[in-house]
Write an enzyme that holds these catalytic residues in place. Structure first.
Site, PDB file in Angstrom:
ATOM      1  N   ASP A  50      66.571 -47.214  23.675  1.00  0.00           N
ATOM      2  CA  ASP A  50      67.477 -46.074  23.590  1.00  0.00           C
ATOM      3  C   ASP A  50      68.909 -46.553  23.353  1.00  0.00           C
ATOM      4  O   ASP A  50      69.228 -47.709  23.600  1.00  0.00           O
ATOM      5  CB  ASP A  50      67.404 -45.264  24.901  1.00  0.00           C
ATOM      6  CG  ASP A  50      66.055 -44.591  25.062  1.00  0.00           C
ATOM      7  OD1 ASP A  50      65.542 -44.067  24.059  1.00  0.00           O
ATOM      8  OD2 ASP A  50      65.504 -44.603  26.170  1.00  0.00           O
TER       9      ASP A  50
ATOM     10  N   PRO B 278      71.540 -53.000  25.252  1.00  0.00           N
ATOM     11  CA  PRO B 278      71.540 -53.787  24.020  1.00  0.00           C
ATOM     12  C   PRO B 278      71.203 -52.961  22.776  1.00  0.00           C
ATOM     13  O   PRO B 278      71.445 -53.383  21.660  1.00  0.00           O
ATOM     14  CB  PRO B 278      70.479 -54.861  24.278  1.00  0.00           C
ATOM     15  CG  PRO B 278      69.677 -54.398  25.438  1.00  0.00           C
ATOM     16  CD  PRO B 278      70.546 -53.470  26.222  1.00  0.00           C
TER      17      PRO B 278
ATOM     18  N   ASP C 252      63.068 -51.154  15.594  1.00  0.00           N
ATOM     19  CA  ASP C 252      62.299 -50.725  16.769  1.00  0.00           C
ATOM     20  C   ASP C 252      63.149 -50.989  18.008  1.00  0.00           C
ATOM     21  O   ASP C 252      62.933 -51.960  18.733  1.00  0.00           O
ATOM     22  CB  ASP C 252      60.991 -51.539  16.815  1.00  0.00           C
ATOM     23  CG  ASP C 252      60.142 -51.161  18.022  1.00  0.00           C
ATOM     24  OD1 ASP C 252      60.421 -50.125  18.650  1.00  0.00           O
ATOM     25  OD2 ASP C 252      59.204 -51.923  18.332  1.00  0.00           O
ATOM     26  N   SER C 253      64.123 -50.134  18.217  1.00  0.00           N
ATOM     27  CA  SER C 253      65.097 -50.407  19.277  1.00  0.00           C
ATOM     28  C   SER C 253      64.803 -49.598  20.531  1.00  0.00           C
ATOM     29  O   SER C 253      64.044 -48.648  20.512  1.00  0.00           O
ATOM     30  CB  SER C 253      66.503 -50.066  18.781  1.00  0.00           C
ATOM     31  OG  SER C 253      66.639 -48.665  18.678  1.00  0.00           O
TER      32      SER C 253
ATOM     33  N   ASP D 144      57.756 -56.646  21.707  1.00  0.00           N
ATOM     34  CA  ASP D 144      56.405 -56.545  22.264  1.00  0.00           C
ATOM     35  C   ASP D 144      55.336 -56.894  21.238  1.00  0.00           C
ATOM     36  O   ASP D 144      54.200 -57.194  21.608  1.00  0.00           O
ATOM     37  CB  ASP D 144      56.180 -55.142  22.828  1.00  0.00           C
ATOM     38  CG  ASP D 144      56.392 -54.057  21.781  1.00  0.00           C
ATOM     39  OD1 ASP D 144      55.521 -53.899  20.909  1.00  0.00           O
ATOM     40  OD2 ASP D 144      57.427 -53.367  21.817  1.00  0.00           O
TER      41      ASP D 144
ATOM     42  N   ASP E 159      70.876 -62.039  17.274  1.00  0.00           N
ATOM     43  CA  ASP E 159      71.499 -60.724  17.247  1.00  0.00           C
ATOM     44  C   ASP E 159      71.267 -60.121  15.860  1.00  0.00           C
ATOM     45  O   ASP E 159      71.452 -60.791  14.834  1.00  0.00           O
ATOM     46  CB  ASP E 159      73.000 -60.897  17.511  1.00  0.00           C
ATOM     47  CG  ASP E 159      73.734 -59.584  17.437  1.00  0.00           C
ATOM     48  OD1 ASP E 159      73.705 -58.855  18.435  1.00  0.00           O
ATOM     49  OD2 ASP E 159      74.292 -59.273  16.365  1.00  0.00           O
ATOM     50  N   GLY E 160      70.864 -58.874  15.815  1.00  0.00           N
ATOM     51  CA  GLY E 160      70.539 -58.210  14.546  1.00  0.00           C
ATOM     52  C   GLY E 160      71.680 -58.234  13.544  1.00  0.00           C
ATOM     53  O   GLY E 160      71.471 -58.446  12.340  1.00  0.00           O
TER      54      GLY E 160
END
Lengths: 414, 414
Positions: free
Chosen positions: B299, B303, B296-297, B227, B278-279
């Site tokens: 819950d 993903p 900042d994920s 965001d 992908d992290g």
């Protein structure tokens, strides 16, 4: 309108709008002709193909429901209506597997029958494979309690549970629920007051900061707090000699003693004296008497409203000894910051010292609730080392201090 | 059953149970005889007096809804049903102004038609004077968004608003609502991620504690955070030279840029580089590189799940320089204390220092959300004095320290 897309995507089977009309035009709902006319015009408006004639019949088994019933099959399901003559109300259902605009149907129905008030409910009927449409899920009103206090604002907390007690006292509606997530729950006039699982966060943080600040809080008064939870916390302090509770509504105490033993246990302490009186009247008879006064009130609506007035704060001031401390329930910073600032202003005019502090309670609106700390002498930042009887789940010395630290936006307004 | 009392007290006009049956016995819903038998047996079971014959008709205008429709007048309103043959589902409505047990009716209907799955909705139709029955009020599903993430637990937050965007990305459902209380709202897989009004409390408290602790946070990585809100906060620090964002779902970024300019403004800073990756993969290529990593994920479902694993924390550790700091979204103490403790344990095994801290966000479950602060060297209790560009609404130096102070029950578990 999102439902159009749902239909297009093949996820909806149909939609049902239930319309309740109150204070209708008495002539209209008593006329078979008008009712039939309504069906024809409604079907035209929302573009529904009628199947066969409108069927009407007069019912009258019970006085309560006497009047016409109407049914109309449409190519895409049916419309039905019941017209209750005694109360001039109408109950209409429009069920269709073809999309229509429910708002249009509502407005037309209201206008046609000249209703003064309308309530309507909407139910979507899904396709078997529409399971994943999560946002269509909604709490079933039979199993969930809805906190309607923030409805105007557009926020609602729902808790799954069954009502196990309901009584209208001279002051308010008293309800008790048994919930899935929070155990027993006390509700006054539609507002959640406490739940078994998270009440400790409220009770401990309203009671202990003042009691740990005052070096010798021998005489303590609680105004409100009919559930007994604050009494329970005060009773943990052995330096307290006298605990008075002034609660206007005996009904709250009776309900708590019956259903909420975890807070009502507070009434068992020998130092406790209970007075079922109006707080104003009670305070007038007790000048220069208390070391600590704790105002455990409901929100500033209904019986709790006057407990946020300058008149009331003046009475508190006079009832406190010269080193007395008052704490009161003062709403949460996210939804009521303006009210908090206004109340703080009133208290600052009367008391030489004032601070706001807060705690976290999941079942209160926004999850946060705060307290006013008004003092004649002592600062809350010198916490006394005292041993108490009983364990604490929220309060500790560090939290005592941290609770007075406010987010920037709240600090700026106080 | 509370509705019996409602009827007795004369507050209810009637009750409507809408029953959706899925995966029915195909023979049963295709047989006029069986449908008529169902009506007769149902009426007996719930003690309803039939008025006239059961009316049945075959519909077929649309393939989607082809099948029998049924209507039965009863002395106290009506029962209707629609039997959709293509999907073997049935949609039945029982509306009566006389009390009946809806659960009995549901169970019987399910059994009669051999349905494998049932969904049902309940609507009460009130008397005009039943206005004060607040707990009967419920959010209209057409106007309200229901957070269903805590449904199993029996808690739901509802926000009044209209959906203005909905898209299924390869990773999750992305929705944007315009709400009455909180402005624009981003929802991923049914869970509220942020709202315009209260996102500052989250973004500021996730970003600034690490950046004010690290004396020189030149290289900063954000994992997740599509965001842009965290980018916006990091950009306020002039000592930061490089801001990388690794977001798996480009859909979130696109939706935010279109609908959430207040957070997406973060993408405009010249120091920002965006990677749609992908992290795990991203981190493997960047050893000993960052001063601060902010996770900042969402819950720990969907993903976001793997972002709470030891493997992931190991990769983070390796990607941080020798004095690096990691902070991550770590759930709230009231609903997820066990999960928090388990995650803390994993992080403590890898990092020499670990602390948990928190902030208040009204639109998150329980109103509180916390963060993990894992560090190779620096303690968060020595906040640096730094000037930043731009104003803060939540974070200040005092709140920085207070946020690490936990209620007793949470402190005990960490």
């Amino acid at each position: 309108m999102q439902f159009v897309d749902e239909f297009k995507a093949g996820r909806l089977w149909g939609m049902l709008t239930s319309i309740d009309l109150f204070d209708c035009n008495p002539q209209k709902i008593r006329s078979e002709k008008e009712i039939k006319k309504y069906v024809i015009e409604l079907c035209k408006l929302i573009d529904m193909k009628r199947y066969g004639e409108t069927f009407t019949v007069r019912f009258g088994e019970e006085e309560r429901v006497k009047g016409y019933s109407m049914m109309q099959l449409i190519e895409t399901s049916n419309i039905s209506g019941h017209f209750a003559e005694r109360t001039n109300s109408a109950y209409i259902d429009i069920f269709s597997c073809k999309y229509y605009d429910p708002v249009k149907a509502e407005q037309f129905s209201k206008k046609f029958f000249g209703a003064k008030r309308i309530e309507s409910y909407f139910t979507v009927r899904r396709m078997p494979w529409a399971k994943e449409q999560k946002r269509m899920e909604m709490p079933n009103p039979r199993d969930w309690f809805f906190e309607t206090l923030e409805f105007d604002r557009g926020v609602s907390l729902s808790v799954k549970g069954k009502q196990i007690y309901s009584k209208k006292s001279p002051f308010q509606n008293i309800e008790v629920y048994k919930t899935k997530a929070f155990g027993k729950m006390l509700v006054l006039d539609g507002a959640i007051q406490l739940t078994e699982k998270d009440e400790f966060a409220y009770q401990e943080m309203l009671a202990h900061p003042a009691l740990f600040t005052h070096p010798k809080p021998e005489r303590v008064l609680v105004i409100g707090g009919g559930d007994g939870g604050i009494l329970r916390e005060i009773a943990k302090h052995s330096d307290v000699k006298e605990i008075d509770l002034c609660e206007i509504d005996e009904g709250v105490v009776l309900a708590s003693k019956k259903f909420l033993p975890f807070t009502a246990i507070g009434f068992k302490d020998k130092r406790v004296n209970v007075f079922y009186e109006d707080g104003f009247k009670f305070l007038k008879g007790r000048k220069n008497h208390y070391d600590v006064i704790i105002v455990d009130s409901t929100d500033p609506v209904g019986p709790g409203k006057t407990l946020f007035s300058s008149n009331f704060f003046n009475l508190i001031f006079d009832s406190l000894k010269e080193s007395g401390i008052m704490v009161n329930q003062s709403e949460g910073i996210f939804f009521r910051m303006k009210f908090i600032a206004e109340t703080a202003k009133k208290m600052k005019k009367i008391f030489p010292h004032y601070w706001y502090y807060y705690t976290m309670v999941p079942t209160y609106p926004s999850g946060t609730i705060g307290f006013g700390f008004a003092s004649k002498k002592y600062s809350p930042f010198k916490v006394k080392n005292k041993k108490i009887n009983g364990k604490l789940k929220y309060y500790n010395k560090k939290i005592h201090n941290a609770a007075f630290v406010l987010p920037e936006f709240a600090e700026k307004m106080l």
